[in-house]
Design a protein around this motif. Sequence first.
Motif, PDB file in Angstrom:
ATOM      1  N   ARG A 179      -6.307  -0.740  -0.353  1.00 51.27           N
ATOM      2  CA  ARG A 179      -5.531   0.572  -0.171  1.00 51.27           C
ATOM      3  C   ARG A 179      -6.155   1.707  -0.928  1.00 51.27           C
ATOM      4  O   ARG A 179      -5.443   2.667  -1.125  1.00 51.27           O
ATOM      5  CB  ARG A 179      -4.068   0.308  -0.692  1.00 51.27           C
ATOM      6  N   PRO A 214       0.940  -0.988  -0.114  1.00 53.28           N
ATOM      7  CA  PRO A 214       0.007   0.046   0.130  1.00 53.28           C
ATOM      8  C   PRO A 214       0.649   1.396  -0.025  1.00 53.28           C
ATOM      9  O   PRO A 214       1.673   1.247   0.566  1.00 53.28           O
ATOM     10  CB  PRO A 214      -0.860  -0.191   1.427  1.00 53.28           C
ATOM     11  N   ILE A 241       0.412   3.958   1.017  1.00 51.45           N
ATOM     12  CA  ILE A 241       0.369   4.789   2.253  1.00 51.45           C
ATOM     13  C   ILE A 241       1.421   4.319   3.329  1.00 51.45           C
ATOM     14  O   ILE A 241       2.319   5.093   4.122  1.00 51.45           O
ATOM     15  CB  ILE A 241      -0.882   4.721   2.953  1.00 51.45           C
ATOM     16  N   ALA A 242       1.633   2.912   3.250  1.00 51.23           N
ATOM     17  CA  ALA A 242       2.672   2.394   4.043  1.00 51.23           C
ATOM     18  C   ALA A 242       4.353   2.771   3.882  1.00 51.23           C
ATOM     19  O   ALA A 242       5.004   2.857   4.874  1.00 51.23           O
ATOM     20  CB  ALA A 242       2.818   0.858   4.091  1.00 51.23           C
ATOM     21  N   VAL A 243       4.541   3.497   2.836  1.00 49.95           N
ATOM     22  CA  VAL A 243       5.719   3.956   2.775  1.00 49.95           C
ATOM     23  C   VAL A 243       5.954   5.587   2.696  1.00 49.95           C
ATOM     24  O   VAL A 243       6.936   6.222   2.686  1.00 49.95           O
ATOM     25  CB  VAL A 243       6.689   3.406   1.309  1.00 49.95           C
ATOM     26  N   LEU A 244       4.647   6.065   2.829  1.00 51.24           N
ATOM     27  CA  LEU A 244       4.526   7.630   2.856  1.00 51.24           C
ATOM     28  C   LEU A 244       5.511   8.146   3.816  1.00 51.24           C
ATOM     29  O   LEU A 244       6.263   9.212   3.126  1.00 51.24           O
ATOM     30  CB  LEU A 244       3.165   7.974   2.904  1.00 51.24           C
ATOM     31  N   ILE A 297      -2.779  -6.035   4.819  1.00 53.80           N
ATOM     32  CA  ILE A 297      -2.571  -6.220   3.082  1.00 53.80           C
ATOM     33  C   ILE A 297      -1.691  -7.482   3.069  1.00 53.80           C
ATOM     34  O   ILE A 297      -2.009  -8.593   2.338  1.00 53.80           O
ATOM     35  CB  ILE A 297      -2.180  -5.166   2.631  1.00 53.80           C
ATOM     36  N   SER A 347      -0.777   3.196   9.131  1.00 57.63           N
ATOM     37  CA  SER A 347      -0.065   2.583   8.034  1.00 57.63           C
ATOM     38  C   SER A 347       0.563   1.184   8.180  1.00 57.63           C
ATOM     39  O   SER A 347       0.406   0.482   7.357  1.00 57.63           O
ATOM     40  CB  SER A 347       1.026   3.381   7.217  1.00 57.63           C
ATOM     41  N   THR A 395       8.781   3.808   8.422  1.00 60.48           N
ATOM     42  CA  THR A 395       7.636   3.838   8.834  1.00 60.48           C
ATOM     43  C   THR A 395       7.185   3.089   9.963  1.00 60.48           C
ATOM     44  O   THR A 395       6.607   3.433  10.903  1.00 60.48           O
ATOM     45  CB  THR A 395       6.428   3.603   7.760  1.00 60.48           C
ATOM     46  N   PRO A 448      12.083   2.894   3.301  1.00 62.53           N
ATOM     47  CA  PRO A 448      10.937   3.845   3.785  1.00 62.53           C
ATOM     48  C   PRO A 448       9.947   3.017   4.588  1.00 62.53           C
ATOM     49  O   PRO A 448       9.525   3.477   5.408  1.00 62.53           O
ATOM     50  CB  PRO A 448      10.074   4.078   2.278  1.00 62.53           C
ATOM     51  N   LEU A 449       9.662   1.645   4.203  1.00 66.55           N
ATOM     52  CA  LEU A 449       8.715   0.933   4.925  1.00 66.55           C
ATOM     53  C   LEU A 449       9.486   0.611   6.347  1.00 66.55           C
ATOM     54  O   LEU A 449       8.927   0.539   7.395  1.00 66.55           O
ATOM     55  CB  LEU A 449       8.731  -0.496   4.349  1.00 66.55           C
TER      56      LEU A 449
END
Lengths: 287, 372, 320
Positions: free
Chosen positions: C255, A126, A128-131, C301, C294, C51, C47-48
């Motif tokens: 999503r 998704p 958004i998960a890396v936003l 997911i 998130s 987050t 990035p993951l």
Amino acid sequence: MNRERTPDKAAAFKRVLLRAGFWVLVIALTFYAIFPFYYALISSFKPSSALFEVSALPTALDFSNYRTLFAQPTFSRSIFNSALVAVLVVLLALLLGLAAAYALGRVRFRGRGMVMVVVLGVSMFPQIAVLSGLFEVIRWLGIYNTPWSLVLSYSIFTLPFTVWVMTTFIRQLPNELEEAAIMDGATPWVTLTRVFLPLMVPAMVTTGLLAFIAAWNEFLFALTFVLTNEQRTVPVAIAMISGNSQFELPWGVLMAASVVVTVPLVVLVMIFQRRIVSGLTAGAVKG
Amino acid sequence: MADVRLQQVKKEFGGNLIIKGVDLEIKNGEFAVLVGPSGCGKSTLLRLIAGLESISDGELHIGGQLVNDLPPRERGVGMVFQSYALYPHMTVFDNIAFGLKLAGQDKEAVRQRVMETAKILQLDELMGRKPKQLSGGQRQRVAIGRAIARESDILLMDEPLSNLDAALRVRMRVEIARLHKLLGSTMIYVTHDQTEAMTLADKIVVLNAGHIEQAGSPRELFERPANTFVAGFIGSPKMNFFDVEVSTSDEQGVQIQGKGISAIRLPFASTGGTSRLTLGIRPEHMQLTPSNDQHSFTVSNIEYLGNEIYVYLLPPDGTSNLDMNFPVCRAPAGNELAIGDKVAVSFSVEHAHLFDGDGQALPRPGVTAIEC
Amino acid sequence: MGKASLLTSERRNRSARGTQVRRERVRSAWLFLSPLLVGLLVVAGWPLLRTLWFSFTDANLTQLDQAQWIGVENYLYYQDGAFYGVLADPDWWNSVYNTLFFTVITVSLEVVVGVIVALILNANFKGRVWVRAAILIPWAIPTVVSAQMWLWMFNDQFGIINYLLMGVGIISEPLAWTASSSLSMWAVIIVDVWKATPFVALLVLAAMQMLPSDCYEAAKVDGIHPMRVFFRVTLPLITPALLVAIIFRVLDALRVFDLVYVLTSNSSSTMTMSVYARQQLVEFQDVGYGSAASTILFVVISLIAVVYLYLGRRQLGISS
Ligand SMILES: Nc1ncnc2c1ncn2[C@@H]1O[C@H](COP(=O)(O)OP(=O)(O)OP(=O)(O)O)[C@@H](O)[C@H]1O
Ligand SMILES: [Mg+2]
């Protein structure tokens, strides 16, 4: 079908009915698919005074909405931004995708399955998960509020997809072709660039088109990583068009903008529908 | 010098031994043909020599040099693929020139060499065309051109003619023989076609289930097959086998007898220690004569081929031999035989082959035929 | 003897790694893959992880670098007799409910309509190519643009939908499609079905066109009813493609962001998980809290994807 021996009247009638029913379905389907676009088109040609007389048929051919639209410098600018970003994204995806597709599609090595799973996994992320993480990376790279932030971030969906589809395509090339190249003394790089690349052009056109459409349409990243009007892409620009209040939305201009953004895509779809369909289904139906 | 020597070469795919220790020597300039049933490993062996597959064990020498770990381009081999595998986006010229360019030759040298190759293969007119615009035979010639352009000492061909129609196949066969003479290169050629094998080969190598059954000149293989496999594989229709019993044997020869085979003495020195042997006779070496003997064969079917007939026989007791194959005999087309006729089989002793219980041919001393 | 066997085993080891060509190819394969892997690391992997890290901090959008570790407080914590955190936020659970509702309804509708459309397109009729091009248009139009086009059609005073419905007499009062809390979710669903059905239809169509035609001819000769043929022959054979289409659609629906955002902005009756998370992240600038939301979305997911992939591994051809 028309070679029935006994022209039974009831059966013939039933056939005509079935046939008519089928065509009604086809027309309904086509109508359903294109009506919103059609309606936006005819609305965009109405002067603002005529806009509020509802009608399903074209009643006017007035260009004032388009003139208003292009009188705003930021709109033309956002079209340029969108095109620039989409083209760069496509080039990047094709370049990396072709090299990766060769590795994944033609060489057996340990870890290949793992890489395939990672690629597929990323395509399911998704956004958004890396936003927040991506926001940080983009700020750190100093490309916040530039097209580059979008070129980078769009890779998260164009890369996996391009790799996946091109791998499917490159697998279909005959093995002996590559072996012939090896016998001719070609290194993997030479094989890729001088034997496979020319043969992959159709596949690259297909994937490139799909990547282009995806990049042209993207909204969330474009909304988040770009701040100013001058740097915006079209989808954000269109989402941001608004009047002074809910009731004063400039619908005519909005529809004109929608048409302007959509027409290139409709043209692409008409010209390349065969390729688009094969690309859409390549990754999924094969295997 | 481009002789090829394989020593105990083995190849396994995922734990399956596909090539089970092959020893083979092919001399410089020799034309070797690999034959064998489908799946026996002919292509694999060829690809091992080419360097397209790695050798699991054993040694491969080319021109006296161990090449196990050399890439194809350093082995001095060229290869013609069954599907031709021409580069579809390149012209004939570029197809042939590709390898030369990669070898770093300069433009003029490449052009000259391509033109020479084209002349040899009569491709001059076609240089600007793409593979799509060529006929099957022309594509085949381009594929050969690509393989010989780099003047490899060794040419490998995997069923190169199998995609062509019968007439073209004959023409290309002659062409390949001419090329071999002209170039003098060592050839290793895989085929399913007996005629190709017999006419082209200096040496035929019969493979079966990953090992060599026999290697030798076409004549050797045809006249002195080393075992029942080779005997049955070479020659068409295949050799007839009969179960026979040894009644006496001494230095003079072996006296045998079987169903429908009256007692006959054959010039073999030993029986290999068993009393049950297999007698092999080729269809063209059997003579049929009408007979009323209850131990004679019955004609079960006749195939008319124009210049000759194939006569299928039913053994005296009505059962067929171990292969469930009926003996077949080639006879002149004018023969008056009819289905149901009783016939006696005769043959001259120099055309008889005897195999022991393991199917190995019995040694044959240099004795001439003895009538009995 | 000993020396000879030593040599052979040494050679065996060497050959186990393949010929020089093979080794060169494997080396090149990794070389060719490296830009992709680096790219994916920069835009996805790193990035993951960040987050995930932010979700355990009190990070704020304006001062990301001053984030302090606060443990699971963003997710759930207890203080003075009340629970706080994403998992205790009724708005979050509302968005979860909305997302699931949206996903189940749209995907079901898209599958049913998609199969029907594919059946129509699979028939042989004049102009089939044009109809296929026509149904590609909703797919190709940017989501934002289609949202605007439908907003205009849904407009309560001047929209054509209300106009037609009132003209036919189904409704007597104009409906506030996108503003009313009971209708707005359905407005979103209508647009999503319109936009995503072509994708399902094309995948199913491609599968249908690969079906062997002889069993159909056999069924026709035997006079079997077309409905029976569809459920007994066609449906089982297109199931793999359908499963692929469903997973793609489910993941997309879970999503969903842009359609909802443009059609109904941050209205609570349509707010999905992505909209909720972005609102926290960007509008409220609460990166820690938004990242927690998130992360939960990502976990949901991934779980669905993993289960689905595990069950339908063969259909996706990963094993090959
Ligand atoms: N890459 C491979 N992986 C696993 N097994 C293989 C591979 N290549 C060949 N084999 C197996 O090795 C055996 C020999 O194959 P090969 O292609 O050499 O046969 P062939 O003699 O050329 O047969 P044909 O006459 O049909 O061409 C076959 O059983 C085949 O299944
Ligand atoms: Mg073969």
